[in-house]
Design an enzyme around this catalytic site. Structure first.
Site: not given
Length: 486
Positions: A80, A82-87, A106, A174, A275
């Site tokens: 998964l 999200s476009g963020g650094v962590d994922s 998602l 979520c 979110c």
């Protein structure tokens, strides 16, 4: 504009063609069945893994990919993003560990009513970054539309809880109902061994010799960023399918890896808040879906009429901001849901009004049986690095079924009905439950005059609000008595 990927996976194609939101279904328990267990007990391969990036290599120490099942025969992992650094770093670590990854974004946005707040589609930028990260390592990206599922299983539940005066936690719901619920069900028959995300947590799966043992949710190495609280209501069948590659490293290491790997989103800030709201204020979301209903604000200790509010559902216990009352600081201490009255006090933190006992229902334990009666554990009543020492006493009632009475070793003023309480033994998360409405004897003491005024059918007889002045904030101590006498 970002190209929305049309899924090549047949089971996901229906999720790319959604109609209007038709019915708001109640929250069901997950229907997921246990998968055949794929062991992670193999010995790591010799040598440090590396992250191949189209012609360049980024050397990684073994400990960085330990939570990414490094050295195991290649797994098929649905990641998964999200476009963020962590994922993004989580995806790169799994790829560096040699697994066959497919990334999934998602799409849960449904607030088309708020489109005038946005200069562009709110998820457009996120998807651009996710696509760019995947393109660097030739990992396919699928976009899955789960707006209906998010509405039915998270948002409608939140709205109903606020109408009842409770404070739900959408992030827990979520994870349980969408990321590792509806999505996991959608890909159940597509041959993936595990689902992975950028959560800060660590799942320890049983060995090949003991596959019937439960998987265990442990605290992340980074205790500040740890997100086990948000994962504490997952079922064992869900937990058994998860990998969290960031569970063995810290946020600082994640940031350094993002720079080392040359990720296009390495400088992005972490997302904050609920979110699905994006740039929409929470009060605007509540107003749109619940509306406004004028009510009165009363001082809990005196019953004095202090002002008006837009509806009790805009307020939560312990809230200080947004009251707009003179002579503060004021805190919301209780709410009369039936009569739409908000009680406030300036003495929220006084010693005689602190709380350390509450009840928890809707219990969920990863090992099915849960802790013993009178067992001493630690708990979290919100997402934070702080724990409370606590003792649990089991009880059962027709109204709440199995429940716990939780006695904290110290006071906590932030206990709100509808929130989750997660329980821990050492570094292991055992599960969680939902905080129930408090007993009357545990609630903030509202005087009889205030309670009677709250029940008035015609509150126009109260006249204008009293303008209370906090003398300590305005005049010198030697002048206060003179003013009071006058």
């Amino acid at each position: 504009m970002v190209r929305v990927v049309v899924s090549t996976l047949p089971a996901l194609r229906p999720l790319l063609r959604r109609g209007s939101l038709l019915n708001h279904k109640p929250l069901p328990r997950s229907r997921l069945q246990p998968w055949p267990f794929c062991t992670l007990s193999s010995s790591p391969a010799a040598g440090a893994p590396s992250a191949a990036v189209k012609g360049e290599e980024v050397a990684l120490d073994k400990h960085l990919t330990r939570c990414a099942a490094a050295g195991i025969a290649p797994l098929r992992v649905a990641v998964l993003v999200s476009g963020g650094v962590d994922s993004s770093v989580a995806l790169r670590l799994l790829h560096a560990a040699g697994h066959r990854c497919t990334a999934f974004y998602l799409k849960i946005w449904f607030q088309e009513d708020f489109r005038n707040f946005w200069s562009e589609c709110p998820w457009d930028e996120d998807l651009k970054y996710a696509q760019a990260v995947c393109d660097k390592i030739d990992v396919p990206l699928e976009v899955v539309h789960l707006s209906d599922e998010y509405w039915n299983h998270v948002v409608s539940h939140m709205i109903n809880e606020y109408r009842c005066g409770r404070t739900p936690n959408p992030d827990v719901l979520c994870n349980t109902r969408i990321k590792f619920g509806s999505f996991l069900e959608a890909i159940e028959n597509l041959g993936f061994d595990y689902i992975a995300s950028g959560h800060y947590a660590h799942v320890v799966h049983p060995s090949a010799e003991n596959t019937e043992a439960p998987s265990v949710l442990q605290l992340s190495k980074d205790k500040i960023k740890d997100q086990t609280y948000f994962l504490s209501h997952l079922s064992q069948s869900q937990l058994r399918r998860l990998l969290f590659p960031l569970g063995c490293i810290t946020k600082d290491e994640v940031r350094r890896l993002a720079t080392q790997m040359g990720l296009p989103n390495q400088g992005r800030k972490d997302s904050q808040g609920i979110c699905f709201l994006g740039k929409v204020k929470f009060s605007e979301f509540v107003e749109r879906h619940i509306g406004e209903k004028e009510g009165i604000i009363l001082e809990a200790e005196s019953g004095d009429y202090l002002g008006i509010h837009r509806g009790f559902w805009f307020y939560t216990i312990g809230q200080r901001q947004g009251l707009r009352l003179p002579g503060g600081p004021w805190y919301v201490v209780e709410k009369d849901v039936q009569n739409n009255v908000v009680f406030v006090s300036r003495n929220y933190y006084s010693l005689d009004k602190r709380r350390r006992t509450f009840r928890v229902g809707s219990l969920n334990w990863f090992d099915n049986c849960g802790p013993g009666n009178n067992e001493q554990l630690k708990c979290k009543v919100r997402h934070s690095p702080e724990f409370h020492d606590c003792t649990l006493v089991k009880e059962r009632s027709e109204e709440n079924g199995d429940a716990l009475v939780v006695h904290l070793a110290e006071d906590d003023q932030g206990l709100a009905a509808g929130q989750f309480a997660a329980f821990y033994s050492e570094n292991v998360c055992l599960g969680s439950g939902i905080i129930l409405d408090s007993w009357d004897k545990m609630s903030f003491p509202v005087c009889s005059r205030a309670l009677e005024i709250a029940k008035l059918a015609d509150k126009s007889s109260l006249g204008k609000p009293i303008r209370i002045v906090n003398l300590e904030h305005i005049v010198k101590p030697e002048q206060q008595e003179e003013i009071k006498v006058a």
